[in-house]
Design an enzyme around this catalytic site. Structure first.
Site, mmCIF file in Angstrom:
data_model
loop_
_atom_site.group_PDB
_atom_site.id
_atom_site.type_symbol
_atom_site.label_atom_id
_atom_site.label_comp_id
_atom_site.label_asym_id
_atom_site.label_seq_id
_atom_site.Cartn_x
_atom_site.Cartn_y
_atom_site.Cartn_z
ATOM 1 C CD GLU A 81 0.565 159.143 138.224
ATOM 2 O OE1 GLU A 81 0.534 160.475 137.631
ATOM 3 O OE2 GLU A 81 -0.128 158.508 138.508
ATOM 4 C CB CYS A 113 -3.193 155.812 138.650
ATOM 5 S SG CYS A 113 -3.287 157.371 139.429
ATOM 6 C CG HIS A 242 -7.407 154.492 140.571
ATOM 7 N ND1 HIS A 242 -6.309 154.766 141.439
ATOM 8 C CD2 HIS A 242 -7.540 155.793 140.208
ATOM 9 C CE1 HIS A 242 -5.644 156.027 141.341
ATOM 10 N NE2 HIS A 242 -6.430 156.911 140.714
HETATM 11 P P1 HMG Z 1 -13.303 170.836 144.261
HETATM 12 O O1 HMG Z 1 -13.678 171.144 142.964
HETATM 13 O O2 HMG Z 1 -12.779 171.606 145.178
HETATM 14 O O3 HMG Z 1 -14.465 170.164 145.010
HETATM 15 O O4 HMG Z 1 -12.402 169.403 144.052
HETATM 16 P P2 HMG Z 1 -16.203 169.826 144.700
HETATM 17 O O5 HMG Z 1 -16.843 171.549 144.689
HETATM 18 O O6 HMG Z 1 -16.417 169.178 143.334
HETATM 19 O O7 HMG Z 1 -16.743 169.217 145.712
HETATM 20 C C1 HMG Z 1 -16.628 167.765 146.402
HETATM 21 C C2 HMG Z 1 -17.575 167.230 146.728
HETATM 22 O O8 HMG Z 1 -17.783 167.703 148.196
HETATM 23 C C3 HMG Z 1 -18.906 167.291 146.048
HETATM 24 O O9 HMG Z 1 -19.611 166.197 146.380
HETATM 25 C C4 HMG Z 1 -19.426 168.590 147.027
HETATM 26 O O10 HMG Z 1 -20.969 168.465 146.885
HETATM 27 C C5 HMG Z 1 -19.071 168.055 148.439
HETATM 28 P P3 HMG Z 1 -19.891 165.496 144.888
HETATM 29 O O11 HMG Z 1 -20.919 166.261 144.047
HETATM 30 O O12 HMG Z 1 -18.705 164.995 144.190
HETATM 31 O O13 HMG Z 1 -20.601 164.159 145.248
HETATM 32 N N1 HMG Z 1 -18.945 169.144 149.616
HETATM 33 C C6 HMG Z 1 -19.290 168.898 150.687
HETATM 34 N N2 HMG Z 1 -19.692 167.802 151.229
HETATM 35 C C7 HMG Z 1 -20.276 167.823 152.586
HETATM 36 N N3 HMG Z 1 -19.988 169.135 153.565
HETATM 37 C C8 HMG Z 1 -19.503 170.060 152.666
HETATM 38 C C9 HMG Z 1 -19.219 170.229 151.208
HETATM 39 N N4 HMG Z 1 -18.933 170.997 150.450
HETATM 40 C C10 HMG Z 1 -18.683 170.364 149.218
HETATM 41 N N5 HMG Z 1 -19.297 171.300 153.412
HETATM 42 C C11 HMG Z 1 -11.597 167.493 142.978
HETATM 43 C C12 HMG Z 1 -12.458 167.981 144.045
HETATM 44 C C13 HMG Z 1 -11.539 165.891 143.173
HETATM 45 C C14 HMG Z 1 -11.756 167.844 141.559
HETATM 46 C C15 HMG Z 1 -10.155 167.816 143.306
HETATM 47 O O14 HMG Z 1 -9.884 167.483 144.624
HETATM 48 C C16 HMG Z 1 -9.200 167.482 142.518
HETATM 49 O O15 HMG Z 1 -8.920 168.040 141.343
HETATM 50 N N6 HMG Z 1 -8.561 166.187 142.780
HETATM 51 C C17 HMG Z 1 -7.438 165.571 141.948
HETATM 52 C C18 HMG Z 1 -7.866 165.027 140.793
HETATM 53 C C19 HMG Z 1 -8.658 163.554 141.060
HETATM 54 O O16 HMG Z 1 -8.396 162.812 142.048
HETATM 55 N N7 HMG Z 1 -9.362 163.006 139.944
HETATM 56 C C20 HMG Z 1 -10.185 161.938 140.229
HETATM 57 C C21 HMG Z 1 -10.401 161.186 138.775
HETATM 58 S S1 HMG Z 1 -8.877 160.903 137.935
HETATM 59 C C22 HMG Z 1 -8.048 159.631 138.759
HETATM 60 O O17 HMG Z 1 -8.311 159.126 139.678
HETATM 61 C C23 HMG Z 1 -6.457 159.635 138.195
HETATM 62 C C24 HMG Z 1 -5.338 160.108 139.189
HETATM 63 O O18 HMG Z 1 -5.270 159.407 140.327
HETATM 64 C C25 HMG Z 1 -4.007 160.272 138.575
HETATM 65 C C26 HMG Z 1 -3.351 159.313 137.813
HETATM 66 O O19 HMG Z 1 -4.218 158.584 137.223
HETATM 67 O O20 HMG Z 1 -2.363 159.153 137.967
HETATM 68 C C27 HMG Z 1 -6.012 161.633 139.873
#
Ligand code: HMG
Length: 398
Positions: A81, A113, A242
């Site tokens: 991609e 992906c 994945h």
């Molecule tokens: P965010 O909003 O900054 O993070 O981004 P958050 O507030 O959701 O926190 C993440 C986790 O950290 C939470 O745990 C918090 O509680 C924890 P969860 O509730 O998820 O279990 N946390 C802590 N833990 C320990 N100590 C601390 C602490 N503070 C918070 N101090 C997000 C997270 C994944 C949304 C962001 O990184 C993002 O947008 N990433 C990119 C999108 C992505 O990877 N999505 C995955 C599904 S889609 C997919 O897999 C397809 C993809 O590969 C693309 C494709 O298909 O081509 C992405």
């Protein structure tokens, strides 16, 4: 006829960013990236590297390790991609760089992906159909995941490629026909407009879309195999998901086991999933290749013999299309992956400072117009653009 993966190899950059250091630089508690998101390091592509150079490096290695002559390849597909041209496929550049001859279908597949899995499944059907006439398919999953500096997605970047040689000698993984569960739905969870180098993502929604896709694809698979009630997934020796980041795979597993009616869905995580997350935690998200990096990781890190045992694989591509399919581990699989020497190669990488990483990210902005120049220092290098033509150097031209 048994068909599947005969050989696998992996290419990744020689530099990485430590995510605890990135957290400090962004004013975030390191525990969020390390435990909350579940990753440790992410690979960063150097300016002379791109999707083509990673794909070519992985492709050449798998051909060499399997002793496959380029003219034995009858289908070359690159799932990506993060292509380098709107028209010319990454696969054509790879064809030229590794010397695959003209009697070969050469093309690129795209669905976020999922693009690599789409190429893999269609290639396997091509072999099963008899149209391959003894030839093999080379499917390469190659990407640079990029969300941009300071975005929530920043700690979930990565770069690299996985090359899969597919044939009727599936010594690594024999893939079952006719039982892949599919779930596809038109959503805007993650995308990259034509004008942008960085992916756009509705992060929390993308997590929900992924989990919905686990449900859809896994339920479909269970219907196709007429799965007995109860903990059906216990009959797998391991599950590879994945892995955009480690915590996502943990959530996916929780979802899948809940669908089996498991009241303690996390209890099986170490047994079935954890070995597959060790290498993704070192490299980050490599989009199309992430599932196959998890597969390599589970083969490398599972101590017990896996030969002859079934495993389940879940592929997810935003947008979205997902698939849960199964395979039986081949007799050479674990030794094959150990012979790649991945832990030593990962340990030999150099850590970037935050300033170096940010400079590389800025330099990548203009790479598509950079004139040919510089001193290529590695096996396959992107040299620059000459008369609107991307120019590479491979070992053959060295
Ligand atoms: P965010 O909003 O900054 O993070 O981004 P958050 O507030 O959701 O926190 C993440 C986790 O950290 C939470 O745990 C918090 O509680 C924890 P969860 O509730 O998820 O279990 N946390 C802590 N833990 C320990 N100590 C601390 C602490 N503070 C918070 N101090 C997000 C997270 C994944 C949304 C962001 O990184 C993002 O947008 N990433 C990119 C999108 C992505 O990877 N999505 C995955 C599904 S889609 C997919 O897999 C397809 C993809 O590969 C693309 C494709 O298909 O081509 C992405």
């Amino acid at each position: 006829m048994e068909v599947g993966i005969e050989g696998l190899s992996i290419a990744f950059p020689e530099v990485y960013l430590d995510l605890a250091e990135l957290a400090v630089a962004r004013g975030v508690a390191p525990g969020k990236y390390l435990d909350g998101i579940g990753t440790r390091r992410m690979a960063v592509a150097l300016p002379e590297e791109d999707t083509v150079t990673f794909a070519a490096r992985a492709a050449r290695e798998v051909l060499e390790r399997t002793g496959t002559a380029p003219d034995q390849i009858g289908l070359l597909a690159v799932g990506t991609e993060t292509a380098v041209d709107h028209s010319k496929p990454v696969a054509s550049f790879v064809q030229g760089l590794v010397g695959i001859g003209p009697r070969c279908r050469v093309f690129e597949t795209k669905h976020a992906c999922y693009g690599g899995t789409a190429a893999l499944q269609l290639s396997l059907d091509w072999i099963r159909s008899g149209n391959a006439r003894g030839k093999k398919a080379l499917v390469v999953c190659a990407d640079i995941a990029r969300y941009g500096i300071g975005t929530p997605g920043e700690p979930t970047q990565g770069a690299g490629a996985v090359a899969l040689l597919l044939s009727d000698r599936p010594e690594l993984l024999a893939i079952e026909a006719g039982t892949a569960g599919i779930a596809a739905v038109d959503v805007h969870d993650f995308w990259r407009p034509l004008y942008s180098k960085d992916a756009m993502v509705d992060g929390h929604y993308s997590v929900q879309c992924y989990l919905d896709a686990v449900s859809g694809a896994y339920q479909h698979h269970k219907e196709l195999v007429n799965a007995p009630p109860g903990l059906y997934s216990d009959h797998f020796a391991a599950l590879a998901y994945h892995v955009p980041y480690g915590k996502m795979a943990k959530k996916a597993h929780r979802q899948l086991r809940s669908l089996d009616g498991d009241v303690d869905p996390d209890a099986s995580f170490e047994r079935l999933v954890a070995a597959g997350l060790m290498m993704p935690a070192e490299i980050g998200n490599i989009y199309t290749g992430s599932l196959y990096l998890a597969l390599a990781s589970l083969l490398e890190n599972t101590k017990a013999p896996l030969a002859g045992r079934p495993i389940g694989l879940f592929s997810y591509g935003s947008g979205s299309c997902a698939e849960f399919y199964t395979g039986v581990v081949g007799p050479k699989a674990q030794q094959w992956v150990r012979d790649l020497g991945l832990p030593a190669r990962l340990a030999a990488r150099r850590s970037l400072s935050i300033a170096e990483y940010e400079e590389i990210m800025r330099a990548r902005e203009d790479l598509d117009r950079r004139p040919v120049g510089g001193a290529p220092g590695r096996d396959f290098s992107f040299l620059g653009v000459d008369g609107h033509r991307r120019t590479y150097r491979g070992p053959a031209q060295a």
